[in-house]
Write a protein that holds these residues in place. Structure first.
Motif, PDB file in Angstrom:
ATOM      1  N   GLY A   1       0.823  -1.196   0.000  1.00 20.68           N
ATOM      2  CA  GLY A   1       0.000   0.000   0.000  1.00 20.68           C
ATOM      3  C   GLY A   1       0.855   1.243   0.000  1.00 20.68           C
ATOM      4  O   GLY A   1       0.517   2.257  -0.595  1.00 20.68           O
ATOM      5  N   ALA A   2       1.989   1.226   0.671  1.00 21.62           N
ATOM      6  CA  ALA A   2       2.865   2.391   0.694  1.00 21.62           C
ATOM      7  C   ALA A   2       3.361   2.719  -0.697  1.00 21.62           C
ATOM      8  O   ALA A   2       3.462   3.882  -1.083  1.00 21.62           O
ATOM      9  N   ASP A   3       3.720   1.669  -1.496  1.00 18.41           N
ATOM     10  CA  ASP A   3       4.136   1.916  -2.873  1.00 18.41           C
ATOM     11  C   ASP A   3       3.011   2.581  -3.637  1.00 18.41           C
ATOM     12  O   ASP A   3       3.242   3.484  -4.446  1.00 18.41           O
ATOM     13  N   GLN A   4       1.778   2.162  -3.391  1.00 19.60           N
ATOM     14  CA  GLN A   4       0.648   2.742  -4.122  1.00 19.60           C
ATOM     15  C   GLN A   4       0.495   4.210  -3.798  1.00 19.60           C
ATOM     16  O   GLN A   4       0.323   5.038  -4.675  1.00 19.60           O
ATOM     17  N   VAL A   5       0.521   4.548  -2.491  1.00 18.63           N
ATOM     18  CA  VAL A   5       0.367   5.940  -2.105  1.00 18.63           C
ATOM     19  C   VAL A   5       1.469   6.788  -2.692  1.00 18.63           C
ATOM     20  O   VAL A   5       1.261   7.876  -3.209  1.00 18.63           O
ATOM     21  N   GLN A   6       2.720   6.264  -2.648  1.00 24.43           N
ATOM     22  CA  GLN A   6       3.847   7.020  -3.196  1.00 24.43           C
ATOM     23  C   GLN A   6       3.644   7.260  -4.677  1.00 24.43           C
ATOM     24  O   GLN A   6       3.868   8.350  -5.190  1.00 24.43           O
ATOM     25  N   GLN A   7       3.218   6.205  -5.406  1.00 26.96           N
ATOM     26  CA  GLN A   7       3.050   6.353  -6.840  1.00 26.96           C
ATOM     27  C   GLN A   7       1.936   7.347  -7.162  1.00 26.96           C
ATOM     28  O   GLN A   7       2.058   8.180  -8.039  1.00 26.96           O
TER      29      GLN A   7
ATOM     30  N   GLY B   1     -11.873  25.308  10.198  1.00 26.10           N
ATOM     31  CA  GLY B   1     -12.619  25.060   8.975  1.00 26.10           C
ATOM     32  C   GLY B   1     -11.810  25.123   7.701  1.00 26.10           C
ATOM     33  O   GLY B   1     -12.288  24.701   6.641  1.00 26.10           O
ATOM     34  N   ASP B   2     -10.596  25.639   7.759  1.00 30.65           N
ATOM     35  CA  ASP B   2      -9.762  25.748   6.561  1.00 30.65           C
ATOM     36  C   ASP B   2      -8.871  24.524   6.419  1.00 30.65           C
ATOM     37  O   ASP B   2      -8.309  24.024   7.409  1.00 30.65           O
ATOM     38  N   VAL B   3      -8.724  24.042   5.164  1.00 31.74           N
ATOM     39  CA  VAL B   3      -7.872  22.881   4.917  1.00 31.74           C
ATOM     40  C   VAL B   3      -6.417  23.292   5.095  1.00 31.74           C
ATOM     41  O   VAL B   3      -5.923  24.213   4.437  1.00 31.74           O
ATOM     42  N   VAL B   4      -5.730  22.595   5.993  1.00 34.50           N
ATOM     43  CA  VAL B   4      -4.303  22.839   6.224  1.00 34.50           C
ATOM     44  C   VAL B   4      -3.465  21.836   5.452  1.00 34.50           C
ATOM     45  O   VAL B   4      -2.447  22.166   4.863  1.00 34.50           O
ATOM     46  N   GLU B   5      -3.893  20.608   5.419  1.00 34.83           N
ATOM     47  CA  GLU B   5      -3.112  19.554   4.763  1.00 34.83           C
ATOM     48  C   GLU B   5      -4.056  18.435   4.368  1.00 34.83           C
ATOM     49  O   GLU B   5      -5.047  18.165   5.053  1.00 34.83           O
ATOM     50  N   ARG B   6      -3.722  17.778   3.227  1.00 29.00           N
ATOM     51  CA  ARG B   6      -4.473  16.623   2.764  1.00 29.00           C
ATOM     52  C   ARG B   6      -3.481  15.521   2.425  1.00 29.00           C
ATOM     53  O   ARG B   6      -2.463  15.769   1.780  1.00 29.00           O
ATOM     54  N   THR B   7      -3.768  14.317   2.847  1.00 33.52           N
ATOM     55  CA  THR B   7      -2.871  13.200   2.571  1.00 33.52           C
ATOM     56  C   THR B   7      -3.686  11.998   2.126  1.00 33.52           C
ATOM     57  O   THR B   7      -4.898  11.935   2.365  1.00 33.52           O
ATOM     58  N   HIS B   8      -3.003  11.049   1.438  1.00 35.04           N
ATOM     59  CA  HIS B   8      -3.668   9.825   1.012  1.00 35.04           C
ATOM     60  C   HIS B   8      -3.228   8.683   1.915  1.00 35.04           C
ATOM     61  O   HIS B   8      -2.045   8.560   2.242  1.00 35.04           O
ATOM     62  N   VAL B   9      -4.196   7.894   2.320  1.00 35.94           N
ATOM     63  CA  VAL B   9      -3.931   6.798   3.244  1.00 35.94           C
ATOM     64  C   VAL B   9      -4.391   5.497   2.597  1.00 35.94           C
ATOM     65  O   VAL B   9      -5.541   5.387   2.171  1.00 35.94           O
ATOM     66  N   ALA B  10      -3.463   4.549   2.499  1.00 35.39           N
ATOM     67  CA  ALA B  10      -3.779   3.227   1.965  1.00 35.39           C
ATOM     68  C   ALA B  10      -3.983   2.256   3.112  1.00 35.39           C
ATOM     69  O   ALA B  10      -3.147   2.167   4.014  1.00 35.39           O
ATOM     70  N   LEU B  11      -5.116   1.566   3.095  1.00 30.22           N
ATOM     71  CA  LEU B  11      -5.434   0.613   4.151  1.00 30.22           C
ATOM     72  C   LEU B  11      -6.008  -0.653   3.547  1.00 30.22           C
ATOM     73  O   LEU B  11      -6.811  -0.596   2.606  1.00 30.22           O
ATOM     74  N   GLU B  12      -5.582  -1.772   4.081  1.00 25.61           N
ATOM     75  CA  GLU B  12      -6.206  -3.030   3.723  1.00 25.61           C
ATOM     76  C   GLU B  12      -7.642  -3.036   4.222  1.00 25.61           C
ATOM     77  O   GLU B  12      -8.041  -2.205   5.044  1.00 25.61           O
ATOM     78  N   GLY B  13      -8.445  -3.978   3.753  1.00 22.22           N
ATOM     79  CA  GLY B  13      -9.828  -4.057   4.193  1.00 22.22           C
ATOM     80  C   GLY B  13      -9.938  -4.201   5.707  1.00 22.22           C
ATOM     81  O   GLY B  13      -9.270  -5.060   6.291  1.00 22.22           O
ATOM     82  N   HIS B  14     -10.712  -3.329   6.341  1.00 17.20           N
ATOM     83  CA  HIS B  14     -10.974  -3.330   7.779  1.00 17.20           C
ATOM     84  C   HIS B  14      -9.723  -3.046   8.611  1.00 17.20           C
ATOM     85  O   HIS B  14      -9.695  -3.347   9.801  1.00 17.20           O
ATOM     86  N   GLU B  15      -8.745  -2.448   8.013  1.00 15.55           N
ATOM     87  CA  GLU B  15      -7.530  -2.092   8.742  1.00 15.55           C
ATOM     88  C   GLU B  15      -7.701  -0.704   9.365  1.00 15.55           C
ATOM     89  O   GLU B  15      -8.362   0.179   8.817  1.00 15.55           O
ATOM     90  N   THR B  16      -7.066  -0.500  10.532  1.00 17.36           N
ATOM     91  CA  THR B  16      -7.085   0.784  11.233  1.00 17.36           C
ATOM     92  C   THR B  16      -5.662   1.278  11.417  1.00 17.36           C
ATOM     93  O   THR B  16      -4.757   0.499  11.756  1.00 17.36           O
ATOM     94  N   ASP B  17      -5.453   2.560  11.207  1.00 20.10           N
ATOM     95  CA  ASP B  17      -4.125   3.152  11.384  1.00 20.10           C
ATOM     96  C   ASP B  17      -4.294   4.576  11.908  1.00 20.10           C
ATOM     97  O   ASP B  17      -5.394   5.139  11.887  1.00 20.10           O
ATOM     98  N   HIS B  18      -3.200   5.156  12.366  1.00 11.25           N
ATOM     99  CA  HIS B  18      -3.216   6.512  12.868  1.00 11.25           C
ATOM    100  C   HIS B  18      -2.707   7.475  11.804  1.00 11.25           C
ATOM    101  O   HIS B  18      -1.812   7.136  11.019  1.00 11.25           O
ATOM    102  N   VAL B  19      -3.294   8.663  11.788  1.00 11.34           N
ATOM    103  CA  VAL B  19      -2.772   9.757  10.974  1.00 11.34           C
ATOM    104  C   VAL B  19      -2.477  10.910  11.913  1.00 11.34           C
ATOM    105  O   VAL B  19      -3.212  11.145  12.882  1.00 11.34           O
ATOM    106  N   SER B  20      -1.378  11.630  11.657  1.00 12.61           N
ATOM    107  CA  SER B  20      -0.974  12.731  12.518  1.00 12.61           C
ATOM    108  C   SER B  20      -0.627  13.948  11.680  1.00 12.61           C
ATOM    109  O   SER B  20      -0.086  13.821  10.566  1.00 12.61           O
ATOM    110  N   PHE B  21      -0.940  15.103  12.210  1.00 20.90           N
ATOM    111  CA  PHE B  21      -0.621  16.361  11.570  1.00 20.90           C
ATOM    112  C   PHE B  21      -0.075  17.307  12.631  1.00 20.90           C
ATOM    113  O   PHE B  21      -0.463  17.228  13.802  1.00 20.90           O
TER     114      PHE B  21
END
Length: 575
Positions: A45-51, A175-195
């Motif tokens: 998934g990391a390769d996908q997000v990078q690409q 209310g203003d967008v500061v940052e947007r990122t793409h997150v790749a997750l397997e089905g039903h997977e949970t992960d943390h995102v930090s800003f």
């Protein structure tokens, strides 16, 4: 020119990826990543997000004629590796352009629920993923970063779909967008995102931050909330004996006021917090309360089959909050949504007690009725003690001895509260439901004082009107509690005599009586004609013989002497 079909395929894939990413991947995603092994599944998934991110930043969207038409004859396509020039094939060379549905169309709707499709084209692997449901976002937290003016905002994101997916996640401040990122997750997977966020330009903490997916998100304020005052309560509920209708809570402390509810311990232990309530106190103000009596089987919103406990029972006393501040207990009627219990460490504050049902105690009474003298209209009962309250009834002893309990009733007291009463006056011949021909005792009589119950609790004597069905006598060993007295009716005193002047004749001998009156100092002496008259200047009283009056006066023999003070003396000579 000779067209490199591999180059064309790679170019087409890159264009499709850019278009779909730019569209927010709402209809699915086509991901391209370098093939790292013969097995396409080796791509992470990391390769996908990078690409995807590389494609967003380095690949320009081709013109329309590059996505739907063949390259112009003079267009040169270079291979990244060897700068090879690709020319349009000769006329005799047949090169087929990819079908429209293979290069420009998004997956059909019926393809969005399928598993990701993997195809290999040269050095790249193409993943086509359905859009599916948006990522879930929860457990947002804010913490200080290493720099005091920076904060770190973190949340958990979860892929709710059954397949691997890549979705964008936004970080917003006020209310203003500061940052947007793409997150790749397997089905039903949970992960943390930090800003991280620089807050140096913020003058106060009146700001909000949020982490959002396409459909979900969490928002949090940086302002410090005022600490909520923790509610406190404690309760003491000792083992006790009860008649089954009430219990007594020894002590309860409520920091914010409320109620003490009585729960049936067995039902409460099974988790039925609402259905286990069998009693509740009146509203209690904040503070400590002692000996709180709670009536059982009388709870707003609850229905009961009985009115009292039938057997020994374990009960639980539980302080409840008045959550809506209306001083009415609504925990049951609102099915637990209002007026919940006070808690400590997440558990309800309670105390248990074993309640023993006492056998019905016989009501007791005593009465003292001493011999006395009466005018015949009332008697006095010296003392009466009634455990359950009621009345003291006066019966005619002779009729009572003959068994006529109703007809012998000739007097009844007013309602007497439980306890001891002294010198109770009972009016005779005035009994509800009884008719009398007399209004007082005419002769000396033996009377009986008998305490009676108020069996229907209406504070009215219904023994006679209900023909003995209500308000019967207190008993001891099966016999009515009584005391007898001899009542002596006092004789009538002679009425005072008043003499009228016209009914009385007084004869006075002139030689035996001399009358002198002060007001006028006038003395009149008359001949013995059986009349004596004494006159005042303003009030004359004459006593005369009713049948024979004779007055003889000698005008010439009357001598009047008047002194300086005005006193006058008149003497009449004997005829």
């Amino acid at each position: 020119m000779t067209r490199d079909t591999n180059t064309f395929s790679r170019r087409t894939v890159a264009v499709v990826v850019v278009l779909l990413v730019a569209a927010g991947m709402t209809a699915g995603a086509v991901l391209a990543a370098p093939a790292t092994a013969d097995d396409p599944s080796a791509v992470t998934g990391a390769d996908q997000v990078q690409q995807v991110e590389e494609n967003e930043t380095t690949t320009e969207e081709p013109a329309d004629d590059e996505t739907t038409e063949e390259p112009a004859d003079d267009e040169t396509t270079e291979e990244p590796a060897d700068d090879e020039t690709t020319e349009e094939p000769a006329d005799d060379e047949t090169t087929e352009e990819p079908a429209d549905d293979e290069t420009t169309e998004e997956p059909a709707d019926d393809e969005t629920t399928e598993e990701p499709a993997l195809t290999r084209a040269g050095d790249y692997i193409t993943y086509t993923t359905p859009a599916g449901e948006a990522y879930g976002v929860e457990n947002l937290t804010i913490s200080e970063a290493e720099d005091d003016e920076m904060i770190e905002v973190t949340a958990e994101v979860t892929n709710p779909n059954d397949w691997l997916a890549v979705q964008s996640v936004e970080f917003r401040a006020d209310g203003d967008v500061v940052e947007r990122t793409h997150v790749a997750l397997e089905g039903h997977e949970t992960d943390h995102v930090s800003f991280t966020l620089d807050t140096s330009e913020w003058e106060d903490d009146d700001h909000t931050v949020a982490i959002l997916s396409h459909d979900y998100g969490e928002v949090m304020s940086l302002a410090e909330e005022e600490p909520v005052e923790e509610l406190e309560a404690n309760v003491t509920f000792e083992d006790q004996t009860s008649n089954g209708t009430t219990v007594v809570v020894d002590e309860v402390h409520l920091s914010d006021g409320g109620f003490v509810a009585i729960h049936e311990s067995a039902s409460l232990a099974e988790g039925d917090a609402v259905g286990s309530v069998i009693g509740v106190s009146e509203y209690l103000t904040p503070g400590t309360h002692e000996n709180v009596t709670v009536t059982l089987f009388d709870v707003p919103g609850a229905d009961f089959d009985g009115t009292s406990l039938d057997a020994d029972t374990d009960l639980t006393a539980m302080p409840h909050v008045d959550s809506n501040d209306n001083m009415a207990f609504e925990f049951v009627s609102e099915e637990g949504a209002e007026d919940g219990p006070y808690t400590e460490d997440g558990e309800a504050v309670v105390d248990d007690a074993s309640v023993t049902i006492e056998e019905d105690a016989e009501p007791t009474a005593s009465v003292t009725f001493d011999d006395q003298t009466s005018n015949g209209t009332a008697v006095v009962v010296d003392e009466a003690n009634l455990s359950d309250g009621g009345f003291v009834v006066i019966h005619e002893s002779a009729s009572l001895a003959e068994g006529d309990a109703l007809g012998s009733t000739i007097g009844v007291s007013e309602y007497l509260s439980p306890g001891t009463h002294e010198n109770v006056t009972v009016t005779l011949f005035d009994v509800p439901g009884q008719d009398f021909t007399e209004t007082e005792l005419e002769d000396d009589t033996n009377l009986t004082a008998m305490p009676h119950l108020d069996t229907n609790d209406n504070s009215e004597f219904d023994f006679v009107s209900e023909e003995g069905a209500e308000d019967g006598p207190y008993t001891e060993d099966g016999e009515a509690v009584v005391d007898d007295a001899m009542v002596t009716v006092e004789a009538d005193e002679p009425a005072p005599t008043t003499e009228e002047p016209t009914n009385e004749t007084t004869t006075e001998e002139p030689t035996n009586e001399t009358t002198t009156e002060e007001p006028t100092n006038e003395t009149t002496t008359e001949e013995p004609t059986n009349e004596t008259t004494t006159e005042e200047p303003t009030n004359e009283t004459t006593t005369e013989e009713p049948t024979d009056e004779t007055t003889t006066e000698e005008a010439t023999d009357e001598t009047t002497t008047e002194d300086d003070a005005g006193a006058e003396t008149t003497t009449e000579a004997e005829a």
